[in-house]
Design an enzyme around this catalytic site. Structure first.
Site, PDB file in Angstrom:
ATOM      1  N   LYS A 261      11.236  -5.915 -14.441  1.00 40.11           N
ATOM      2  CA  LYS A 261      11.418  -5.629 -15.781  1.00 40.11           C
ATOM      3  C   LYS A 261      12.114  -7.046 -16.510  1.00 40.11           C
ATOM      4  O   LYS A 261      11.858  -7.197 -17.339  1.00 40.11           O
ATOM      5  CB  LYS A 261      12.549  -4.453 -15.990  1.00 40.11           C
ATOM      6  CG  LYS A 261      11.988  -3.180 -15.611  1.00 40.11           C
ATOM      7  CD  LYS A 261      12.983  -1.832 -15.676  1.00 40.11           C
ATOM      8  CE  LYS A 261      12.519  -0.782 -15.313  1.00 40.11           C
ATOM      9  NZ  LYS A 261      13.409   0.103 -15.067  1.00 40.11           N
TER      10      LYS A 261
ATOM     11  N   ILE B 123      -7.871   8.466  -8.892  1.00 38.97           N
ATOM     12  CA  ILE B 123      -8.975   9.309  -8.819  1.00 38.97           C
ATOM     13  C   ILE B 123      -9.577   9.245  -7.389  1.00 38.97           C
ATOM     14  O   ILE B 123      -9.781  10.309  -6.962  1.00 38.97           O
ATOM     15  CB  ILE B 123     -10.147   8.871  -9.769  1.00 38.97           C
ATOM     16  CG1 ILE B 123      -9.354   9.114 -11.180  1.00 38.97           C
ATOM     17  CG2 ILE B 123     -11.221   9.661  -9.607  1.00 38.97           C
ATOM     18  CD1 ILE B 123     -10.204   9.186 -12.300  1.00 38.97           C
ATOM     19  N   GLU B 124      -9.734   8.118  -6.828  1.00 38.49           N
ATOM     20  CA  GLU B 124     -10.163   8.055  -5.566  1.00 38.49           C
ATOM     21  C   GLU B 124      -9.106   8.643  -4.539  1.00 38.49           C
ATOM     22  O   GLU B 124      -9.677   9.388  -3.616  1.00 38.49           O
ATOM     23  CB  GLU B 124     -10.598   6.523  -5.167  1.00 38.49           C
ATOM     24  CG  GLU B 124     -11.011   6.205  -3.794  1.00 38.49           C
ATOM     25  CD  GLU B 124     -10.241   6.157  -2.633  1.00 38.49           C
ATOM     26  OE1 GLU B 124     -11.051   6.094  -1.429  1.00 38.49           O
ATOM     27  OE2 GLU B 124      -9.014   6.037  -2.871  1.00 38.49           O
TER      28      GLU B 124
ATOM     29  N   LYS C 193       8.892   6.996   0.258  1.00 38.68           N
ATOM     30  CA  LYS C 193       7.705   7.710   1.128  1.00 38.68           C
ATOM     31  C   LYS C 193       8.510   9.261   1.552  1.00 38.68           C
ATOM     32  O   LYS C 193       9.476   9.082   1.929  1.00 38.68           O
ATOM     33  CB  LYS C 193       7.457   6.962   2.292  1.00 38.68           C
ATOM     34  CG  LYS C 193       6.267   7.202   2.875  1.00 38.68           C
ATOM     35  CD  LYS C 193       6.027   6.245   4.066  1.00 38.68           C
ATOM     36  CE  LYS C 193       4.430   6.347   4.471  1.00 38.68           C
ATOM     37  NZ  LYS C 193       3.330   6.069   3.449  1.00 38.68           N
TER      38      LYS C 193
ATOM     39  N   ASP D 297       6.446   0.475   4.137  1.00 39.24           N
ATOM     40  CA  ASP D 297       6.326   1.046   2.485  1.00 39.24           C
ATOM     41  C   ASP D 297       7.283   2.249   2.515  1.00 39.24           C
ATOM     42  O   ASP D 297       6.655   3.306   1.643  1.00 39.24           O
ATOM     43  CB  ASP D 297       4.825   1.447   2.659  1.00 39.24           C
ATOM     44  CG  ASP D 297       4.195   2.321   3.335  1.00 39.24           C
ATOM     45  OD1 ASP D 297       4.889   2.815   4.369  1.00 39.24           O
ATOM     46  OD2 ASP D 297       3.237   2.999   2.910  1.00 39.24           O
TER      47      ASP D 297
ATOM     48  N   GLU E 266       7.381  -2.257  -0.211  1.00 39.59           N
ATOM     49  CA  GLU E 266       5.815  -2.727  -0.679  1.00 39.59           C
ATOM     50  C   GLU E 266       5.744  -2.647  -2.099  1.00 39.59           C
ATOM     51  O   GLU E 266       5.862  -1.904  -2.748  1.00 39.59           O
ATOM     52  CB  GLU E 266       4.752  -1.608   0.006  1.00 39.59           C
ATOM     53  CG  GLU E 266       3.632  -1.981  -0.214  1.00 39.59           C
ATOM     54  CD  GLU E 266       2.484  -1.230   0.318  1.00 39.59           C
ATOM     55  OE1 GLU E 266       1.970  -1.369   1.332  1.00 39.59           O
ATOM     56  OE2 GLU E 266       2.593   0.130  -0.103  1.00 39.59           O
TER      57      GLU E 266
ATOM     58  N   SER F 131       4.828  12.130   5.183  1.00 42.79           N
ATOM     59  CA  SER F 131       4.068  11.124   5.326  1.00 42.79           C
ATOM     60  C   SER F 131       4.849   9.907   6.491  1.00 42.79           C
ATOM     61  O   SER F 131       4.098   9.505   7.016  1.00 42.79           O
ATOM     62  CB  SER F 131       4.127  10.152   4.016  1.00 42.79           C
ATOM     63  OG  SER F 131       3.447  10.912   3.007  1.00 42.79           O
TER      64      SER F 131
END
Ligand code: GTP
Ligand code: MG
Length: 247
Positions: free
Chosen positions: A64, A195-196, A87, A114, A181, A91
């Site tokens: 920022k 979308i994928e 996360k 991550d 990450e 997951s």
């Protein structure tokens, strides 16, 4: 877990445990004792996730600040938006199992990069590299790994610049280095990836059809990369017509 909120998931995890609370008439412990025990045993987990939440706050602030500074230089803000997430437990557990990592907080800290994720979405590809350079030059940021899926897209067409970094967080009596990450991408890359990601779970279709759809998705990714390149070219021409004459 998708990137939507910058809240740790401990609240929902607690709710899940409460739903499974034992019948206290059947065991030798009072409800108050059970809750005390639960709170004490949850503490290290909550503290662990708080470190990642702090790392997200540090990194978001850094981006920022850079966004503000770029706009002071008379340029438009390079960042469209930032989305961060911790996360989810599910997951994390799935990743531990798939990678044969010990199921412990130390295992997570050492092997899962991550737990904290910060996604920075920009309008232009060039801004991604400028932001990444400025961010990585900061003397409290340690680059652990960089994956440039913009210059080297994944075979399915996925594009983004991934930075695995360690950032210090300053606590009452200690300084901790926390891994996170960063994913930097353009609006077009984000549109495609979102979308994928949704379509990826629809696997109960004939293989031939899945292959054809994967081909379509790859063509969409390549087409949106051409749009990104064109938009960059238009901006370069608008900002510096002498240097980038219209062809
Ligand atoms: P893991 O996080 O263990 O999978 O490590 P990795 O080395 O495979 O990480 P990678 O850099 O490939 O991907 C990390 C993250 O990038 C994922 O969690 C997604 O958020 C994003 N990502 C990577 N590949 C794809 C992809 O093909 N499609 C989409 N939509 N997102 C992807
Ligand atoms: Mg992966």
């Amino acid at each position: 877990m998708d990137y939507l909120i910058s809240q740790p998931q401990s609240g929902s995890f607690n709710t899940e445990i409460m739903r499974q609370m034992p019948d206290f008439t059947e065991i030798d412990i009072t409800e108050t004792e059970f809750i005390d025990l639960l709170e004490v045993s949850m503490m290290p987990i909550q503290q662990f996730f708080t470190y990642y939440k702090c790392a997200i706050m540090e990194i978001e602030t850094k981006f920022k600040v850079l966004n503000e500074q770029f706009s002071l230089n008379g340029e438009s803000n390079p960042i469209e938006f930032i989305q961060s997430r911790i996360k989810s437990y599910g997951s994390i557990l799935r990743k531990l199992s798939s990678k044969d990592i010990p199921r412990s907080l130390d295992g997570i800290e050492a092997h899962i990069n991550d737990v904290a994720g910060i996604r920075v979405v920009c309008s232009f590809v060039q801004d991604i590299y400028r932001l990444a350079d400025c961010f990585l030059q900061q003397d409290d940021i340690t680059l652990i790994e960089q994956k440039d899926y913009i210059r080297n897209p994944k075979p399915n067409g996925y594009r983004s610049l991934h930075l695995i970094v360690a950032v210090p967080i300053f606590l009452e009596n200690e300084k901790r280095l926390v891994k996170a990450e960063g994913q930097l991408r353009t609006l077009a890359m984000d549109f495609w990836a979102s979308i994928e990601h949704k379509l990826r779970y629809k696997k109960d279709l004939p293989e031939e059809m899945l292959n054809a759809l994967a081909g379509d998705l790859k063509r969409c990714a390549d087409e949106s990369a051409r749009w990104d390149a064109k938009m960059q070219e238009i901006r370069n021409q608008l900002e510096d017509p002498a240097e980038h004459p219209k062809r």
